[in-house]
Design an enzyme around this catalytic site. Structure first.
Site, PDB file in Angstrom:
ATOM      1  N   LYS A  90      36.790   3.642 -40.129  1.00 12.46           N
ATOM      2  CA  LYS A  90      38.070   4.298 -40.432  1.00 12.46           C
ATOM      3  C   LYS A  90      38.030   4.819 -41.848  1.00 12.46           C
ATOM      4  O   LYS A  90      37.665   4.082 -42.764  1.00 12.46           O
ATOM      5  CB  LYS A  90      39.216   3.283 -40.285  1.00 12.46           C
ATOM      6  CG  LYS A  90      40.584   3.900 -40.526  1.00 12.46           C
ATOM      7  CD  LYS A  90      41.100   4.599 -39.290  1.00 12.46           C
ATOM      8  CE  LYS A  90      42.250   5.568 -39.575  1.00 12.46           C
ATOM      9  NZ  LYS A  90      41.780   6.923 -40.003  1.00 12.46           N
ATOM     10  N   GLN A 111      35.960   2.175 -48.992  1.00 13.91           N
ATOM     11  CA  GLN A 111      36.846   2.080 -47.829  1.00 13.91           C
ATOM     12  C   GLN A 111      36.662   0.759 -47.077  1.00 13.91           C
ATOM     13  O   GLN A 111      37.616   0.220 -46.516  1.00 13.91           O
ATOM     14  CB  GLN A 111      36.580   3.264 -46.893  1.00 13.91           C
ATOM     15  CG  GLN A 111      37.707   3.581 -45.934  1.00 13.91           C
ATOM     16  CD  GLN A 111      38.791   4.452 -46.551  1.00 13.91           C
ATOM     17  OE1 GLN A 111      38.502   5.424 -47.224  1.00 13.91           O
ATOM     18  NE2 GLN A 111      40.037   4.099 -46.324  1.00 13.91           N
ATOM     19  N   LYS A 114      38.758  -1.768 -49.023  1.00 16.86           N
ATOM     20  CA  LYS A 114      40.163  -1.375 -48.950  1.00 16.86           C
ATOM     21  C   LYS A 114      40.731  -1.720 -47.575  1.00 16.86           C
ATOM     22  O   LYS A 114      41.791  -2.333 -47.453  1.00 16.86           O
ATOM     23  CB  LYS A 114      40.268   0.135 -49.193  1.00 16.86           C
ATOM     24  CG  LYS A 114      41.676   0.674 -49.197  1.00 16.86           C
ATOM     25  CD  LYS A 114      41.734   2.196 -49.080  1.00 16.86           C
ATOM     26  CE  LYS A 114      40.897   2.906 -50.116  1.00 16.86           C
ATOM     27  NZ  LYS A 114      41.229   4.368 -50.185  1.00 16.86           N
ATOM     28  N   LYS A 126      33.657   7.353 -43.980  1.00 13.24           N
ATOM     29  CA  LYS A 126      34.207   8.505 -44.703  1.00 13.24           C
ATOM     30  C   LYS A 126      33.392   9.730 -44.345  1.00 13.24           C
ATOM     31  O   LYS A 126      32.229   9.607 -43.943  1.00 13.24           O
ATOM     32  CB  LYS A 126      34.108   8.259 -46.205  1.00 13.24           C
ATOM     33  CG  LYS A 126      35.095   9.060 -47.020  1.00 13.24           C
ATOM     34  CD  LYS A 126      36.427   8.345 -47.116  1.00 13.24           C
ATOM     35  CE  LYS A 126      37.486   9.177 -47.773  1.00 13.24           C
ATOM     36  NZ  LYS A 126      38.673   8.363 -48.109  1.00 13.24           N
ATOM     37  N   ASP A 166      41.919  13.470 -46.466  1.00 16.33           N
ATOM     38  CA  ASP A 166      41.655  13.083 -47.859  1.00 16.33           C
ATOM     39  C   ASP A 166      41.866  14.384 -48.650  1.00 16.33           C
ATOM     40  O   ASP A 166      42.565  15.284 -48.145  1.00 16.33           O
ATOM     41  CB  ASP A 166      40.223  12.523 -47.992  1.00 16.33           C
ATOM     42  CG  ASP A 166      39.991  11.772 -49.307  1.00 16.33           C
ATOM     43  OD1 ASP A 166      40.324  10.577 -49.377  1.00 16.33           O
ATOM     44  OD2 ASP A 166      39.483  12.377 -50.281  1.00 16.33           O
ATOM     45  N   THR A 210      50.434   6.903 -48.913  1.00 12.62           N
ATOM     46  CA  THR A 210      49.517   6.574 -50.009  1.00 12.62           C
ATOM     47  C   THR A 210      50.280   6.517 -51.334  1.00 12.62           C
ATOM     48  O   THR A 210      50.146   5.553 -52.104  1.00 12.62           O
ATOM     49  CB  THR A 210      48.362   7.583 -50.077  1.00 12.62           C
ATOM     50  OG1 THR A 210      47.808   7.744 -48.765  1.00 12.62           O
ATOM     51  CG2 THR A 210      47.273   7.109 -51.015  1.00 12.62           C
ATOM     52  N   ASN A 241      49.344  15.608 -52.154  1.00 12.55           N
ATOM     53  CA  ASN A 241      50.136  14.713 -51.316  1.00 12.55           C
ATOM     54  C   ASN A 241      50.381  13.340 -51.968  1.00 12.55           C
ATOM     55  O   ASN A 241      51.504  12.832 -51.982  1.00 12.55           O
ATOM     56  CB  ASN A 241      49.425  14.566 -49.956  1.00 12.55           C
ATOM     57  CG  ASN A 241      49.933  13.389 -49.170  1.00 12.55           C
ATOM     58  OD1 ASN A 241      49.452  12.273 -49.327  1.00 12.55           O
ATOM     59  ND2 ASN A 241      50.936  13.614 -48.345  1.00 12.55           N
ATOM     60  N   SER A 377      47.751   4.622 -41.399  1.00 15.15           N
ATOM     61  CA  SER A 377      46.907   5.189 -40.340  1.00 15.15           C
ATOM     62  C   SER A 377      46.674   4.141 -39.244  1.00 15.15           C
ATOM     63  O   SER A 377      46.687   4.462 -38.050  1.00 15.15           O
ATOM     64  CB  SER A 377      45.551   5.613 -40.899  1.00 15.15           C
ATOM     65  OG  SER A 377      45.629   6.884 -41.502  1.00 15.15           O
TER      66      SER A 377
HETATM   67  N1  GLU Z   1      41.636   9.136 -47.321  1.00 17.36           N
HETATM   68  C1  GLU Z   1      42.546   8.020 -47.393  1.00 17.36           C
HETATM   69  C2  GLU Z   1      41.908   6.899 -48.182  1.00 17.36           C
HETATM   70  O1  GLU Z   1      41.217   7.154 -49.144  1.00 17.36           O
HETATM   71  C3  GLU Z   1      43.096   7.620 -46.038  1.00 17.36           C
HETATM   72  C4  GLU Z   1      42.108   7.350 -44.967  1.00 17.36           C
HETATM   73  C5  GLU Z   1      42.736   7.116 -43.580  1.00 17.36           C
HETATM   74  O2  GLU Z   1      43.935   7.197 -43.429  1.00 17.36           O
HETATM   75  O3  GLU Z   1      41.947   6.830 -42.692  1.00 17.36           O
HETATM   76  O4  GLU Z   1      42.109   5.743 -47.941  1.00 17.36           O
END
Ligand code: GLU
Length: 445
Positions: A90, A111, A114, A126, A166, A210, A241, A377
């Site tokens: 994800k 990620q 996170k 990613k 992103d 976010t 955003n 998400s």
């Molecule tokens: N790009 C966002 C991040 O850096 C969201 C990724 C997502 O929602 O999958 O966490």
């Protein structure tokens, strides 16, 4: 750094040459992990770190498309499926000319931790492209997205890999990508992408999540010192955003947000940024901050320059990686800074983080502070799986609970490992232990 980890670090850096951002992200995590390996020698034995730094799968592909004048354009597409110990890969897609494998790997690596911190069942991945959407027509963006998905579709799926947005990828791009996926597969597989439009499987609060989450996390940090956003003077970098929604939430909590930026310069609006106008200029008209200044009096526009020259008590870097260096951090500290919440991924350089920590500034690293986007998400995936859609209030409450939970996990982990208030340590260890335990349980994979 712990000597046992140094050896692993050296191997990782040597086998991934020329990927500066990936190196930076790995080193930062390794610096936190010494104490974990004292307590858990089994992680070393099972080579968890070596495995964690090697993506499960890396996909690089050609993206051919034609521009409006009929000329053939070629871009490079990426998807790095980093770790699936906790759930399907994800993470977002970034369309920006700076994108190369080192950027995608740094983002994918971050990620993993996170996503673990959110407590949701999602692994880390990613992707993106060096495509530059700036100045491109809707039709060009659509043709690019369709070509990108024509390759990507075979690698993703609601149980496999779930991309989202992103930098450079928002609702418009997710729409074109989803449409092409649906057309190729002949499946209305809502859970294959997140960040969708509200009428076709998207989640309320996902666009705000976010930025809102970054402010909620930062408010939790401020509370530990008996403070809050109320009355703070806030500077935000970026005006996309994440930045816009961070500004809106900080203002809702009583802060005065006086500055934000784009890649050409920054604005200072001492009366407080007008979020309605900012949304109109940036989101509706896809314009620049210069256009905001033309429509509102009393606003200063500084071409080039650094938004971190503006004094603030709270700084929210929401633009991009390495946008805030040691010099900027020192200036902010001299000007009275008390807290930093990273809305972007790795916006502070390692020097900047050291300056903040030395000065006793509350510092919320991106992998904790900006996790609200990906967490929402995961809530979108839940709604898709149950063919349901939740109210704004319910979804926002879930987001708030998740951010408060992440703050608690980071703070408790930092306490447990003897460094109270060190959110970098708390986030890295908190995320790592969860993933490492799952990897151990699943055998040598
Ligand atoms: N790009 C966002 C991040 O850096 C969201 C990724 C997502 O929602 O999958 O966490």
């Amino acid at each position: 750094m712990d000597a046992r980890l140094e050896a692993v670090r050296d191997t990782v850096l040597a086998r991934n040459p020329g990927e500066a951002e990936f190196h930076q992200a790995v080193v930062e995590v390794f610096e936190s992990l010494g104490p974990v390996h004292d307590r858990h020698p089994e992680f070393l034995e099972a080579a968890i770190l070596e495995r964690l730094c090697e993506p499960e799968r890396q996909i690089i592909f050609r993206v051919p498309w034609t521009d409006d004048s009929g000329r053939v354009q070629i871009n490079r597409g990426f998807r790095v499926e980093f770790n699936s110990a906790l759930g399907p890969y994800k993470g977002g897609l970034r369309f920006h000319p700076s994108v190369y494998l080192g950027i995608v790997k740094f983002l994918g690596f971050e990620q993993i931790f996170k996503n673990a911190l959110t407590g949701m069942p999602i692994g880390g991945g990613k992707g993106g492209s060096d495509f530059d959407p700036r100045g491109r027509s809707d039709a060009e963006v659509m043709r690019f997205c369709q070509s990108f998905m024509t390759e990507l579709y075979r690698h993703i799926g609601e149980y496999t890999d779930v991309p989202a947005g992103d930098i450079g990828v928002g609702g418009r791009e997710i729409g074109y990508l989803f449409g092409q996926y649906k057309r190729i597969t002949n499946r209305y597989e809502s859970g294959v992408l997140t960040g969708k439009g509200i009428s076709w499987g998207g989640s309320l609060v996902r666009p705000e999540a976010t930025g809102f989450g970054t402010v909620i996390f930062t408010e939790e940090m401020l509370k530990t010192r008996g403070s809050s956003f109320d009355g703070q003077r806030v500077v935000v970098s970026g005006s996309g955003n994440v930045a816009i929604n961070a500004i809106a939430k900080a203002q809702a909590l009583g802060a005065n947000v006086v500055a934000c930026s784009d890649s050409s310069g920054y604005i200072v609006d001492e009366a407080g940024i007008d979020v309605g106008l900012l949304r109109q200029v940036k989101e509706v008209e896809r314009g620049r901050l210069k256009d905001y200044v033309l429509r509102r009096s009393g606003v200063a526009y500084v071409e080039a320059g650094s938004v971190w020259d503006v004094d603030a008590t709270v700084a929210l870097p929401c633009a991009t990686q390495n946008e805030l260096d040691g010099g900027a951090a020192a200036r902010l500290v001299r000007n009275g800074l008390v807290a930093v919440g990273e809305g972007a991924n790795m916006p502070s350089t390692r020097d900047a983080v050291a300056v903040f920590q030395e000065a006793g500034v509350l510092f919320g690293p991106g992998k904790a502070a900006n996790a609200g986007g990906v967490a929402t998400s995961a809530l979108e995936m839940q709604q898709n799986a149950s063919r349901d859609s939740w109210s704004f209030e319910h979804t926002e409450q879930r987001l708030t609970d998740i951010m408060v939970g992440i703050h608690h996990r980071c703070a408790a982990t930092a306490d447990e490992y003897g460094d109270p208030g060190n959110y970098v340590l708390g986030a890295n260890i908190g995320g790592f232990v969860k993933v490492a335990d799952a990897m151990l349980a699943q055998g040598l994979i």
